[in-house]
Design an enzyme around this catalytic site. Structure first.
Site, PDB file in Angstrom:
ATOM      1  N   ASP A 289     -60.578 -51.754  12.709  1.00  0.00           N
ATOM      2  CA  ASP A 289     -60.556 -52.439  11.430  1.00  0.00           C
ATOM      3  C   ASP A 289     -60.827 -53.915  11.730  1.00  0.00           C
ATOM      4  O   ASP A 289     -60.848 -54.340  12.886  1.00  0.00           O
ATOM      5  CB  ASP A 289     -59.202 -52.224  10.724  1.00  0.00           C
ATOM      6  CG  ASP A 289     -59.328 -52.427   9.228  1.00  0.00           C
ATOM      7  OD1 ASP A 289     -58.494 -51.892   8.478  1.00  0.00           O
ATOM      8  OD2 ASP A 289     -60.258 -53.136   8.803  1.00  0.00           O
TER       9      ASP A 289
HETATM   10  C1  GLC Z   1     -60.386 -54.503   5.699  1.00  0.00           C
HETATM   11  C2  GLC Z   1     -59.776 -53.164   5.391  1.00  0.00           C
HETATM   12  C3  GLC Z   1     -60.697 -51.991   5.603  1.00  0.00           C
HETATM   13  C4  GLC Z   1     -62.138 -52.392   5.329  1.00  0.00           C
HETATM   14  C5  GLC Z   1     -62.512 -53.429   6.369  1.00  0.00           C
HETATM   15  C6  GLC Z   1     -63.967 -53.907   6.171  1.00  0.00           C
HETATM   16  O1  GLC Z   1     -59.474 -55.334   6.357  1.00  0.00           O
HETATM   17  O2  GLC Z   1     -58.536 -52.873   6.042  1.00  0.00           O
HETATM   18  O3  GLC Z   1     -60.267 -50.937   4.722  1.00  0.00           O
HETATM   19  O4  GLC Z   1     -62.995 -51.255   5.419  1.00  0.00           O
HETATM   20  O5  GLC Z   1     -61.639 -54.550   6.367  1.00  0.00           O
HETATM   21  O6  GLC Z   1     -64.088 -54.583   4.954  1.00  0.00           O
END
Ligand code: GLC
Length: 734
Positions: A289
């Protein structure tokens, strides 16, 4: 995600010709870095917006004027394997650089958050899951895939399939609720919709299962907080959706921020390698993430960035989202022997195989003709209609005293509440590409259908209440429609709340409306289950309409006016008070099940049961259940029940099958959903619902992660929600 032998051979050939730097480049995901347009660092800008020194609008204005670095030189040099961009023209430009100017001409995989639609936004997952409609789940995902591809996006960070039992957590809005079976049906259908139409590269994308794993179990419902649980709980509650989605062919997954039993999921070899890759067989790759690898230093599991990178890649984390740790440290880690080339090759093979399966080497470009379909407020044929179908099926009628609903078009309706007119609030969290011209507010929806509608903002989720306006709103009308709930910003990521009652002065507004003596229809617009103890006690009508997407107002008007009978159910339990969280239906019995007696599992100051349980939802008609039968065969139990429409209008009922393993080697939940089906019933009509419970699905995992099927007594429950059911007992042998 199946590759032909020729495709596999091409992947191996590429791998054999890649330098270490080019391999590491494939493991690096970049987003357009903000490099200027204002005089403070980007992180400081975020802080300024968060602490109110600048408004959200000011922030967005600055961002829109900011200059961005799209990392063209790094792409040219083979140091970037993936980007996060939603603009088709920019994506075409960057793909052209990758395919024509890099040494090995490897295309980019372009990821983006397409969670519940791209331009044609449909209901947030907690709402759509309540439709209990496998076909719908698949159709909306397919539509999202088509729209994503039309913008150069070929990888979506969806479906979000985190089980959530604590509605203080803002991200409960993004997932399919508290039940592993319903959530697994949702997950399977989403994978089919996103990935299976491989006839044309325009119709499918790679899914990304998130957030792997148990992110929704964050302690106290506080986002990013620690999670700890037994191995049996992990396998019985939080892993099943991921297992189901990989069985359905899911290509990739995203590691979650949380630490699980002391090991952050970003660097967790048990969850990433042992379970997800080796046991379940994930065919593609795992991405962190955002910033996840760097945060392992903060977690206190890694001494520095290089150590975090080493642990992550060795644990099975194949792609770094946004920290540059792989780009900056993997070369040295390989040269020093702390990371083997086999580990790098496995990661890069997974990434290249996914790109190959997506057809990106042949043609990653978006045509001008495709782009034209989305010019201005244009949407492809049928997309808006599908968002409306999904919205209508996701609305849940919680209460309807004295049959105030459905309303009549001849009535004089006063609409109150700031949310009612705000078309920007209908799409919910993680929706950023809709065109406001396509968004229908609840007020718009009602005005289109009813001649005499007057609007009084009065009060919203924030700010004061306009008492003078309220007094007018509560007079000179046949009925008041009060639209209350949460702003979109109050749910989703980083939006945990300790108090999940109606925010602001909205409850005070409702009290004054009730005191006026006018009939009040309360419509909720919210991203999480709310604590509605007072409301359930004092309001005659409550409609849960969540954030339904671009056609929200049209769908709500159709239900309020009786054009359709509400059929949605709850995918997540609602408490009376916030302090009951976490609250969910599939809980163990305990040795002292809650009751009126003092020495039982209860509260002195609140009910112990959910206010509205999982699976609950009313209709404009009523349904009766009769003649429950359970027949045991070699491989399965077949359950039949007669359901009758005993009311005065046609309606749709979701018939739910639950089981209880009465005595087992671990305590088991009082109920577990195991199948459901929907019946359309005319007035007076009776149909027999047939539900199936495969014996192989009647087991559970023990604390060694072993799946057990134990002979014994089972209770079979069938009903229109998880509380009010008919029951039959069955002795089952496996
Ligand atoms: C965010 C979220 C995730 C998302 C990622 C990219 O922090 O936790 O769900 O897909 O970043 O935007």
């Amino acid at each position: 995600m199946k590759l032909t032998d020729a495709q596999k051979a091409k992947v191996e050939d590429l791998l054999s010709r890649m330098t270490l730097e080019e391999k590491i480049g494939q493991m690096n995901l970049e987003s357009p870095s903000i490099v200027g347009g204002f005089d403070v660092p980007f992180e400081e800008l975020i802080e300024m917006m968060t602490d109110g020194r600048i408004s959200k609008d000011e922030f967005e204005n600055i961002m829109s004027s900011a200059t961005r670095d799209f990392h063209e030189d790094d792409i040219r040099a083979g140091r970037v394997g993936s980007m996060m961009i939603d603009d088709p023209k920019k994506n075409n430009e960057l793909q052209k650089i990758a395919l024509e100017e890099s040494r090995l001409e490897i295309p980019l995989i372009i990821g983006f958050d397409v969670i519940h639609g791209f331009r044609s936004v449909y209901p947030i997952a907690i709402a759509e899951a309540g439709a209990f409609d496998r076909d719908l789940f698949e159709k909306t995902a397919h539509m999202a895939a088509v729209e994503a591809r039309a913008h150069g996006i070929n990888w979506t960070f969806a479906p979000m399939i985190d089980i959530a039992r604590d509605s203080r957590w803002g991200r409960v809005s993004e997932g399919p609720g508290e039940d592993p079976y319903l959530a697994s049906c949702f997950a399977r259908a989403k994978i089919r919709g996103l990935q299976n139409d491989t006839e044309s590269p325009e119709n499918y994308v790679a899914a990304c299962l998130k957030h792997y794993v148990a992110y929704g179990a964050c302690e106290s419902g506080r986002d990013y907080n620690t999670t700890s649980m037994s191995v049996s709980q992990l396998h019985n509650v939080y892993l099943p959706t991921f297992k189901a989605a990989v069985e359905e062919g899911a290509a990739t997954a995203m590691a979650s921020f949380n630490d699980l039993n002391g090991v952050p999921c970003t660097v967790n070899p048990y969850t990433l390698r042992t379970v997800l890759k080796d046991l379940y067989g994930l065919p593609g790759f795992v991405v962190s993430d955002a910033n996840g690898i760097k945060e392992c230093v903060t977690h206190g599991i890694a001494e520095d960035d290089a150590d975090a990178g080493r642990q992550a890649v060795n644990a099975g984390l194949d792609m770094d989202m946004g920290t540059h740790i792989y780009k900056d440290h993997l070369t040295e880690l390989v040269e020093s022997g702390k990371v083997t080339m086999d580990v790098i090759d496995d990661a890069v093979r997974r990434i290249l195989s996914t790109k190959m399966w997506l057809g990106l080497f042949d043609n990653p470009y978006v045509t001008e003709e495709t782009m034209k379909q989305y010019e201005g407020a244009n949407l492809p044929e049928g997309h808006a209609e599908l968002t409306l179908e999904a919205a209508e099926k996701s609305i849940v009628l919680l209460k309807n005293e004295n049959q105030i609903l459905p309303l009549k078009r001849s009535q004089k309706i006063n609409v109150v509440g700031a949310l009612a007119e705000n078309a920007k609030e209908v799409c919910g969290a993680w929706s950023m590409n809709w065109n406001e011209e396509n968004c229908v507010s609840i007020l718009d929806g009602l005005k289109k259908e009813v001649e005499d509608v007057t609007y009084y903002p009065c009060c919203g989720p924030e700010g004061e209440m306009n008492e003078e306006e309220l007094a007018k709103a509560a007079s000179d009308c046949d009925v008041v429609v009060a639209v209350v709930g949460e702003l979109v910003s109050m749910s989703g990521e980083a939006s945990s709340k300790a108090n999940i009652e109606l925010p602001g002065m909205q409850k005070e507004m409702l009290k004054k409306l009730i005191a006026s003596g006018k009939p009040v229809v309360t419509v909720l617009m919210n991203g999480r289950p709310l604590a509605l103890g007072w409301e359930a006690e004092n309001l005659p009508v409550i409609v849960e309409s969540w954030h339904l997407g671009i056609k929200m107002g049209t769908a709500v008007a159709a239900v309020l006016l009786g054009d359709i009978s509400p059929s949605g159910k709850l995918a997540s339990s609602f408490p009376s008070v916030s302090g009951q969280c976490p609250i969910y239906y599939n809980h163990p019995k305990t040795g002292r099940p809650g009751s009126k007696s003092k020495f039982t599992s209860r509260y002195l100051d609140a009910p112990f049961e959910a206010l509205y349980p999982f699976g609950y939802g009313l209709s404009y008609t009523t349904f009766t259940y009769d003649n429950l039968k359970v027949r045991e065969a070699e491989e399965e139990l077949t359950v039949t029940v007669d359901v009758r429409n005993a009311g005065a209008v046609a309606g749709t009922e979701t018939v739910q099958l639950y089981m209880q393993d009465v005595t087992a080697s671990l305590v088991r939940p009082v109920k577990e959903l195991k199948d459901f089906t929907k019946l359309d019933l005319d007035v007076g009509e009776t149909k027999t619902a047939t539900l199936t419970l495969k014996k192989k699905d009647m087991g559970f995992y023990d604390n060694d992660g072993k799946y057990l099927l134990e002979d014994g007594l089972f209770r079979i429950y069938v009903g229109g929600n998880s509380r009010d059911c008919l029951c039959e007992e069955a002795g089952v042998t496996f």
